[in-house]
Design an enzyme around this catalytic site. Sequence first.
Site, PDB file in Angstrom:
ATOM      1  N   GLN A  94       0.813  -1.273  -0.116  1.00  0.00           N
ATOM      2  CA  GLN A  94      -0.032  -0.009  -0.076  1.00  0.00           C
ATOM      3  C   GLN A  94       0.921   1.071  -0.019  1.00  0.00           C
ATOM      4  OE1 GLN A  94      -2.251  -0.220   3.533  1.00  0.00           O
ATOM      5  NE2 GLN A  94      -3.936   1.087   2.695  1.00  0.00           N
ATOM      6  N   SER A 147       0.350   6.530   2.972  1.00  0.00           N
ATOM      7  CA  SER A 147       0.775   7.404   3.739  1.00  0.00           C
ATOM      8  C   SER A 147       2.207   8.256   3.206  1.00  0.00           C
ATOM      9  CB  SER A 147       1.417   6.817   5.158  1.00  0.00           C
ATOM     10  OG  SER A 147       0.162   6.532   5.808  1.00  0.00           O
ATOM     11  N   SER A 165       4.426  -1.466   4.558  1.00  0.00           N
ATOM     12  CA  SER A 165       4.586  -2.677   4.817  1.00  0.00           C
ATOM     13  C   SER A 165       4.652  -3.745   3.707  1.00  0.00           C
ATOM     14  CB  SER A 165       3.662  -3.475   5.683  1.00  0.00           C
ATOM     15  OG  SER A 165       3.375  -2.608   7.037  1.00  0.00           O
ATOM     16  N   GLU A 173      -9.695  -2.620   5.785  1.00  0.00           N
ATOM     17  CA  GLU A 173      -8.549  -2.823   6.752  1.00  0.00           C
ATOM     18  C   GLU A 173      -9.135  -3.432   8.225  1.00  0.00           C
ATOM     19  OE1 GLU A 173      -5.930   0.684   6.310  1.00  0.00           O
ATOM     20  OE2 GLU A 173      -4.859  -0.768   7.105  1.00  0.00           O
ATOM     21  N   GLU A 187      -6.295   8.041  18.728  1.00  0.00           N
ATOM     22  CA  GLU A 187      -7.002   9.470  18.620  1.00  0.00           C
ATOM     23  C   GLU A 187      -7.978   9.512  17.486  1.00  0.00           C
ATOM     24  OE1 GLU A 187      -3.723   8.755  19.218  1.00  0.00           O
ATOM     25  OE2 GLU A 187      -3.809   9.354  21.419  1.00  0.00           O
TER      26      GLU A 187
END
Lengths: 381, 409
Positions: free
Chosen positions: B136, B139, B172, B255, B378
């Site tokens: 993936q 990010s 990953s 996910e 969070e």
Amino acid sequence: MEFTWTPEQLDLRSSTRRLLETRAPLARTRELAEAGQRRDEAAWSAMTQQAGLLALGVPEEHGGAGGSRVEQSLVFEEAGRVLLGGPLLPTVLAIEALLAAGDDAALEEHLPGLVEGERTATLAVLGSTGRWRPSSPTTVAARSGDGAVLSGTEELVLDGADADLLLVLARAEGGPTLYAVPRDAEGVTVERLDVLDLTRPMARLHLAAVPARPLGLTGGGAGVVERVHRAAAVLVAAEQVGAMDTLVARTAEYARTRRAFGRPIGAFQAVKHRLADMAVQLEMSRSAAAWAAFQDPGSADEAFGAAVAASYCGEAFLQAAKDTIQLHGGVGFTWEHDAHLFLRRARAAATLTGPPSEHRAALVPLVLPDLVAPGHTEVPS
Amino acid sequence: MIELSPTATEDEVAAATERWLHENLPPSWLKAVLDDDRTVVAAHLADADGMRRWFATLGDAGLATPTWPREYGGLDLSAEQAAAVADVLMRYRANRPMDDFIGLTLTGPTVLAHGTPEQKERYLRPIARGEERWCQLFSEPGAGSDLAALSTRAVRQEDGTWRVDGQKVWNSFAHIADRGLLMARTSPEKPKHHGISYFLVDMRTPGLEVRPLKQMTGDAEFNEVFLTDVVLPADALLGEVDGGWAVAITTLMQERNGLSGRPAVGPGVADDLARRAAAAGTWADPVLRDRLLAMLVEERVLQMTTVRASVASGRAMAGAEGSIRKLVSSGLEETAGSLAAEVEPVTALGWPQGAPLPAAAYEFLAMKQTSIAGGTSEIQRTIIAERLLGLPKDPDPEKDLPFSQRSRA
């Protein structure tokens, strides 16, 4: 199967909710608490004679409505939502004890009046320590003619000043035995207490050579009380879920509407995240309490479910009550706000069903039997 | 392909899977599993060629991707039926490894939902057969929790191809992947969610460089990926130009719905830790014991919640149940890692030179991983507060600004 409620059970939940919202809402709980009254008579008869809530869990051959712990737990969840106190829990647990003791004569004598709500009952099983120690009761039974006389002090007896029938666990020659004692029997002195949980009156009982009738087999009392302890853990967990649900809903509503610094306080992450944690613990508690209610009473699965629920829900409810006050700020600390009623209930409930750490210790023989070591997991007597 | 009625019960699915394994698993593997001979099983798992053949067999039977449609190598099973398959495969150690998670769980459903017929034809079967591994590429150094702030650029060339420049991070398996799911900005003049496109990338494309990132555990399973003048063919685009955010939502939702076993209540990580404590002598400490039991309780209650979600799916927790479970399970992982170092204090602090990291030290060092990966705790709390409790959404003053006018991270 766990978490699969029948349509009838869901109907019971919603009809109980409607009944309590109209006849016994939280505002009425508060009035009763402030007046030191144990119950609203009209609401009590609506719950018992009309809705038959005390007949749930009682087999039909004993004049009950059948049904299981699942139905009872749905009712207690609704009761918890409005912090209904008074004789409901002690009477249900006393019925549970009578059924578990299996004494036909006693069942015939006491059950119909209790199920109908005409009479109420309670348990005096915590002795002078205030803890569930069914194998070592503190009240003593002495032989007297054909029967027995009881002497001792019993702490934290729910509704003890007003319940009609007392079920007392006492140390007898053949082992711990449960006895039935009319509250107005000679030798019973009732000391009404001021209480932390304002919704649940309690008394200290002094028994001085009170004539009593054994229930079931002599020496069988510990088993009966253990069974009742598990029922108490399961039903109180359901009640805690209901109460937490009210707290989360009300606090979220407050966070959506109370404004500070130009926005609803619920827009601040410090508030949002604390509320999210409350919601998570509520959902987790809901799972634990329902899981326990779906297990067969008396089974090892029930013992496991009850210990898990009592350990988790008790602490979660207490935390939710504290967070509710924190998130309401000053108003949450006032007498007028309902938050303290919940805080009081949370503390009292977690004590009355036994400390969470004891429930955790009780899990060891159930899930880690290979790790049971003498002195490690046994409850100190 | 294995024959299964769409109405088969979970037990029937499990039985059929088991029958199929008995007929198709290499005999020595089957025998080793039945005899609980871990050495022989481990030897099979370490045999790369053998595993390649096994994954092809498994894929052709439809059992690697049981929820996919039959025409793309699946069996059209429900999530519950698929969980029964996963349970049995796990028991025989015949399941696909974690390295294939992204392809099986993220790429598959995303391509099924948004791909052209050609893309489905091209990408799905190699995933089902274990021939291509995916990673993936989402990010970035400047876009973590705020993923839509990503700034890797994709510019359409005159010939219809795309030129991509930027940097990705926390990827990953990128170092062993054949293909990647890439999000890149195609229209910086639009608000940030509206100018992103989604691409399917060959990891061997020139200009694409993978650099391993060493984590605090010492592992290097995730990576940084640098893209410099990478040229992608026109058909690398998945979904619409500037429609990448909607495609990404599909991926992100998957996910939390990965193929795990059947929801059940039973022994978990806490039970193992308790037994390790008994072996290490720390079980005698009553305070540690109570903390281990408190973890055990929480772990069981999470299992109960997972069962409840599977029974009353979609009703009970109104769109936030994935976040609830993620939040609790990351908390549990942190508790477990903390406790591991106390349960085995001697092995956690020192071990023979050159020996692999002992479990207690590894678990301690890895404990914060899931509180951050896949959406921080969070972010989960914010989702729960907004979706379940209806609290106001967190303000994003730049949400409607053209991306090119935003403040820099």
